[in-house]
Every structure is written in structure tokens, then in C-alpha cells.
Design an enzyme around this catalytic site. Structure first.
Site, PDB file in Angstrom:
ATOM      1  CB  ALA A  76       1.876 -19.440 -26.419  1.00  0.00           C
ATOM      2  CG  ASN A 148       0.191 -21.050 -36.508  1.00  0.00           C
ATOM      3  OD1 ASN A 148       1.198 -20.390 -36.765  1.00  0.00           O
ATOM      4  ND2 ASN A 148      -1.005 -20.533 -36.571  1.00  0.00           N
ATOM      5  CB  ALA A 194      -0.234 -26.912 -21.342  1.00  0.00           C
ATOM      6  CG  HIS A 195      -3.918 -25.236 -25.925  1.00  0.00           C
ATOM      7  ND1 HIS A 195      -4.547 -25.256 -27.152  1.00  0.00           N
ATOM      8  CD2 HIS A 195      -3.408 -23.992 -25.796  1.00  0.00           C
ATOM      9  CE1 HIS A 195      -4.428 -24.066 -27.724  1.00  0.00           C
ATOM     10  NE2 HIS A 195      -3.742 -23.273 -26.921  1.00  0.00           N
ATOM     11  CB  CYS A 313      -6.464 -17.397 -35.092  1.00  0.00           C
ATOM     12  SG  CYS A 313      -5.493 -18.433 -34.037  1.00  0.00           S
TER      13      CYS A 313
END
Ligand code: PLP
Length: 367
Positions: A76, A148, A194-195, A313
């Protein structure tokens, strides 16, 4: 993973679904079978690999709106960079507006563009007001589907409408929502990876609405219709596709499962305050805080539980979370926060054990 470890960090990444792993294996072969072929080669094994990539593209497209194309990327971050740096904005509208709680991929790509920027506030609920005014000259509005760190779900359809009324394009980072919720309505550009949906790391996609012009971010062999050069990995594509197909078939069941886990965790951690909206939220994410909590000590006391403070992060920097500051928390309150991320493979028994351990450790600290 050691069997006593409880994984509650599904916003950072999700485990690979067995179905996705299985789908990848044929394309990870050595010299004994032609599955290693380059999907851009014209010979028979190359064409077979290309066909697998196209099946995967359809599977990923099934999670996204109709009327657009899927460009495979490395994840992404790349998709977002392409949307921000390689999509021409409408004439005379160079500015970029983004919510105060966007992922750093959006914020840092917007900063790197050198264009005028507008940060859209989110209020204590962690939601952008759908009636927010865009500054003059805004040509791209970027608001994510699900945050997130705190799991809040933005009113993206209404924001996309407002962006269009202002003549701007709308980019939605749907990383945390893709395969879990219906796709964001009204977006012109959507980034997924995807992850976060039980697929492999190293592959994502940029969805581009038909009629929206996009250029390449990287220059090379002209793969993906000239929009994303570089040899595609059939294994990663197949894993992404299988994970997407599985997610589409289980969306409702996964949602019900996560709602049950969130309710159980809230019940056990009833002393803890919820960060962000109580209602407009994805149930797989609980960001909670407790006054007086010493987070490093809690982590060390709960070593067999994989959970985080703020985002993966941002944690480790020592700085209070940008997202928690944006919803009005004082730096100390941000430091008292934990993020519990549930997923498809998390069991009730794990949530119960983890939450009781966390609560006991917090009580032992005097928090
Ligand atoms: N956007 C959001 C909301 C994310 O959670 C992440 C991953 O942490 C990204 C973007 C970046 O995705 P990727 O790891 O595929 O580059």
C-alpha cells in the site's frame, strides 16, 4: 510462533491464511517445475504464470468497486505514493487535503509532493466531519476507510462526494478495511495491501477508477500497462488473490466473530477508556487507555502477548502517537494507551486469557 504466544496485533499484519499459502506454492518452484517462469515471458510457462496473475487480479478486484482497474504494487505504501505523486490533479488544483490521522504513507508522500497541504481535523471521536470545508485549490482529498491505530471508520462516501463537488479527486487508503468491509464508495483511487487481509507481505494494489489518469511512479520495462514496471511475482499475486477470495466469502462471518471478541475484551477491561468513536469503529481494533499505566512495564509483564502501543510504525520512537494527539489526548494519556488487534484466527479463549493477564498486570502496577 510459540504455542503460548497470543497474537493481538492484527493491524500491524495478519497471519497468512492457509488457503493463500497453498495457492502460492505452485509458483515457488525450483527447476523441477515451470512455476518459476516470468509472467511477462511469451513462452508457455510464462503464459501460464501470466494467467495466474490475471486470475488473482480478478479476485482482488472483487473486493473493490466495479468500473476500475487493479494495478499490482509492492504494497500500500507504493500504491499511495503512486496515487499522490503520479496522478495528475485537475487543472489549477494542486493542493492535497488529508485527515489528521492518515497513515505516514499518505502524510509523507503529500509532504514530498511539495504541493500546498491542508490537514483535516478529526475531533475527539477520530472522525472527519463530512461537512468539512476544503481550502481553495485542493485537487486531491485523502481520507482512509478504517484507521490503523484506533479503528474508527470514516464517512468516506460523503467525503468523496464533497471532494467531487470541490472538483477534487478522492483517494482512500482502504488497507485496514479491504476484505473486511464493503469497498469505499465514491473513491477515484484506492490503496490496498495483501498482508492486512491474511495474504503475503510484499504485494498490494492501486485501484483506479475508469477515466482517472494515472502515470508511473517507476520507470522500467513497462509492465502493468506501463503503469508499474518490474517483474510481478506470480506467487505473491496468487496468495493475494486467494486471500481476497477467501475474505470475500467470509466477510460477514469474520465481522460477527470480531464483534464478539471486542465485546468480550471490553467486558473484561471495563475500567479502561476507549480511544475514538464508540460506534463508528471496526471491531477488530480496540485502542484503550488506563490512567497511571506504565506501558513498557506492562509489555514486559505480558511478554507472551503480542500487542502494541499506538501503531507499529510509530511505537518505539518514544514520541506520543500523532493519531492519539489528533483526537485530543495529552501526551501522558497517549502513553497510557494500548492497541489490541483481533483477527480471524484469534480465539475467544485467547482474548479472555490475554485480557485477564493485562488487567492483572495493570492492577499490580497500581494503575
Ligand atoms: N495504510 C495503513 C492504514 C496501514 O495500516 C499500512 C500498514 O501499516 C499502510 C498504509 C502501509 O501498507 P504496506 O505495509 O503494504 O506498505
Amino acid at each position: 510462533m510459540p504455542s503460548d504466544l497470543i497474537y493481538l496485533d492484527n493491524q500491524a499484519t495478519t497471519p497468512l491464511a492457509p488457503e493463500a499459502r497453498e495457492a502460492m506454492l505452485d509458483w515457488l518452484s525450483g527447476p523441477e517445475s515451470p512455476g518459476f517462469a516470468n509472467p511477462h515471458s511469451m513462452h508457455k510457462p510464462g503464459r501460464a504464470a501470466a494467467a495466474a496473475v490475471e486470475v488473482a487480479r480478478e479476485q482482488v478486484a472483487s473486493l473493490l468497486p466495479k468500473g476500475g482497474r487493479v494495478i499490482f504494487t509492492s504494497g500500500a505504501t507504493e500504491a499511495i505514493n503512486q496515487a499522490i505523486l503520479a496522478v495528475p490533479r485537475p487543472e489549477g488544483l494542486a493542493g492535497i487535503a488529508y485527515s489528521a490521522i492518515e497513515h505516514s504513507a499518505v502524510v509523507n508522500a503529500a509532504v514530498a509532493s511539495g504541493d500546498p497541504l491542508q490537514e483535516l481535523p478529526v475531533g475527539t471521536a477520530g472522525l472527519v466531519d463530512p461537512l468539512v470545508e476544503f481550502a481553495d485549490g485542493i485537487g486531491l482529498v485523502a481520507v482512509m476507510q478504517v484507521n490503523n491505530e484506533i479503528g474508527t471508520m470514516q464517512p468516506v462516501a460523503r467525503l468523496a462526494e464533497r471532494a467531487h463537488e470541490a472538483g477534487a479527486l478522492f483517494l482512500c487508503d482502504a488497507v485496514q478495511g479491504a476484505g473486511k468491509l464493503f469497498p469505499p464508495e465514491g473513491a477515484d483511487l484506492i490503496a490496498v495491501t495483501a498482508h492486512k487481509l491474511y495474504g503475503p507481505k510484499g504485494i498490494g494494489a492501486l485501484w483506479v477508477r475508469d477515466g482517472v489518469k494515472v502515470g508511473p511512479l517507476m520507470h522500467g520495462g513497462g509492465q502493468e500497462g506501463g503503469l508499474r514496471s518490474g517483474t510481478l511475482s506470480p506467487a505473491l499475486c496468487a496468495g493475494f488473490g486467494a486471500a481476497a477470495a477467501l475474505a470475500a466469502s467470509r466477510m460477514d462471518a469474520d465481522f460477527q466473530h470480531l464483534s464478539g471478541l471486542a465485546a468480550l475484551a471490553r467486558h473484561i477491561l471495563s475500567r479502561w477508556a476507549l480511544n475514538g468513536s464508540e460506534t463508528a469503529r471496526w471491531p477488530g481494533n480496540l485502542n484503550l487507555r488506563l490512567d497511571g499505566l506504565n506501558f513498557p512495564r506492562l509489555m514486559s509483564d505480558c511478554r507472551h502477548i503480542a500487542f502494541s502501543a499506538g501503531s507499529a510504525c510509530g511505537s518505539g520512537t518514544g514520541k506520543p502517537s500523532r493519531v492519539l494527539s489528533a483526537i485530543g489526548l495529552e501526551p501522558q494519556q497517549s502513553r497510557n494507551a494500548i492497541r489490541l488487534g483481533f483477527g480471524r484466527y484469534t480465539t475467544r479463549e485467547e482474548v479472555e486469557r490475554a485480557c485477564r493477564t493485562i488487567e492483572a498486570a495493570a492492577l499490580a502496577q497500581g494503575a
